[in-house]
Write an enzyme that holds these catalytic residues in place. Structure first.
Site, PDB file in Angstrom:
ATOM      1  N   SER A  33       0.804  -1.228   0.000  1.00  0.00           N
ATOM      2  CA  SER A  33       0.000   0.000   0.000  1.00  0.00           C
ATOM      3  C   SER A  33       0.837   1.277   0.000  1.00  0.00           C
ATOM      4  O   SER A  33       0.309   2.355  -0.259  1.00  0.00           O
ATOM      5  CB  SER A  33      -0.947   0.014   1.200  1.00  0.00           C
ATOM      6  OG  SER A  33      -0.236   0.142   2.416  1.00  0.00           O
ATOM      7  N   LYS A 108       0.927   4.819   6.753  1.00  0.00           N
ATOM      8  CA  LYS A 108       0.410   5.640   5.660  1.00  0.00           C
ATOM      9  C   LYS A 108       1.124   6.998   5.692  1.00  0.00           C
ATOM     10  O   LYS A 108       1.863   7.312   6.609  1.00  0.00           O
ATOM     11  CB  LYS A 108      -1.099   5.883   5.793  1.00  0.00           C
ATOM     12  CG  LYS A 108      -1.961   4.633   5.905  1.00  0.00           C
ATOM     13  CD  LYS A 108      -2.025   3.841   4.633  1.00  0.00           C
ATOM     14  CE  LYS A 108      -2.884   2.591   4.797  1.00  0.00           C
ATOM     15  NZ  LYS A 108      -2.768   1.677   3.638  1.00  0.00           N
TER      16      LYS A 108
END
Length: 256
Positions: A33, A108
């Protein structure tokens, strides 16, 4: 010398535990990701010290945070390790020498902080923060800034986070129905990833892109007003500087 080995081992584990708890911890990247910034299997060093001094994450920081609830699927995979190996792994995990199987953490990039309005996409197909389009050199090749359209204002004490591999990252965009409209609490942030430490071929410092670091800040609850640049003199100082000149002019006009 052999009799001292157990003591040395215990001291080493204690030191590693202190480092993990208060200073730096190693995390393993489990998914794609954050590609191409971080590859599957990369080991990153995460700074856990600065949050202890009240420093909050900034736009562009790559952060590790606890699952705020419902971001990760339950892991029911049984362990194949025996009791002795599980105990050894438990000790090493507690010391930060192995990743813990119980920790439910994500990684993230911070795109918006408290007060920011994050929107996608503009007429040029770019992600914008407070109306300013972003250049995002960290995006995975061939990825659009977002295939989902959204507009959100980040509440106080929260962050809007997105993965660099936007096509496969189930980030803030996919949790907008949750409390906080997809944002995460600042208090859930474990720390900031600052170095890719392993493998050595990937070793590098994780920099903050200029397009995010150069944005002016906005206080949560403000309706479009940005904070003044600290390099500019505050208005009150300007007024105080003018008052003596006005007083001298007034005395001169009276002939005093």
């Amino acid at each position: 010398m052999l009799r001292e080995l157990p003591l040395i081992a215990v001291v080493a584990v204690v030191i590693a535990l202190v480092l993990k708890t208060f200073l730096v911890q190693v995390f393993v990247i489990p998914s794609g990701s954050m590609e191409q910034t971080l590859q599957i299997g990369d080991r990153v060093l995460v700074d856990k010290l600065t949050p202890w001094f009240g420093n909050e994450p900034s736009r562009g920081d790559v952060v590790v945070f606890k699952d705020p609830g419902g971001w990760l699927e339950p892991d029911h995979k049984p362990s194949s390790d025996g009791p002795a190996m599980r105990r050894v792994k438990g000790v090493l995990s507690a010391a930060g020498l192995l990743p813990s199987e119980d920790e439910r953490d994500l990684i993230k990039r911070v795109i918006g902080v408290a007060g920011d309005t994050v929107e996608c996409c503009d007429a040029q197909g770019k992600l914008s923060v407070n109306g300013k389009p972003l250049d995002e050199p960290y995006l995975a090749a061939g990825n659009d800034p977002s295939k989902l359209t959204f507009k959100v204002t980040v509440p106080a004490g929260r962050l809007w986070v997105m993965g660099d591999h936007r096509d496969i990252s189930a980030d803030s965009r996919y949790h907008m129905a949750n409390p906080g409209s997809g944002t995460i609490p600042v208090e859930d942030v474990v720390g900031r990833a600052f170095v890719v430490a392993w493998p050595l071929s990937h070793f590098r410092q994780l920099e903050v892109p200029d397009s995010l670091s150069s944005l002016p800040t906005r206080a949560a609850g403000e309706s479009g007003a940005v904070r003044p640049d600290p390099a500019e003199p505050p208005l009150v100082m300007g007024v105080l500087g003018v008052l003596p000149a006005l007083a001298r002019r007034r005395r001169a006009s009276r002939g005093t």
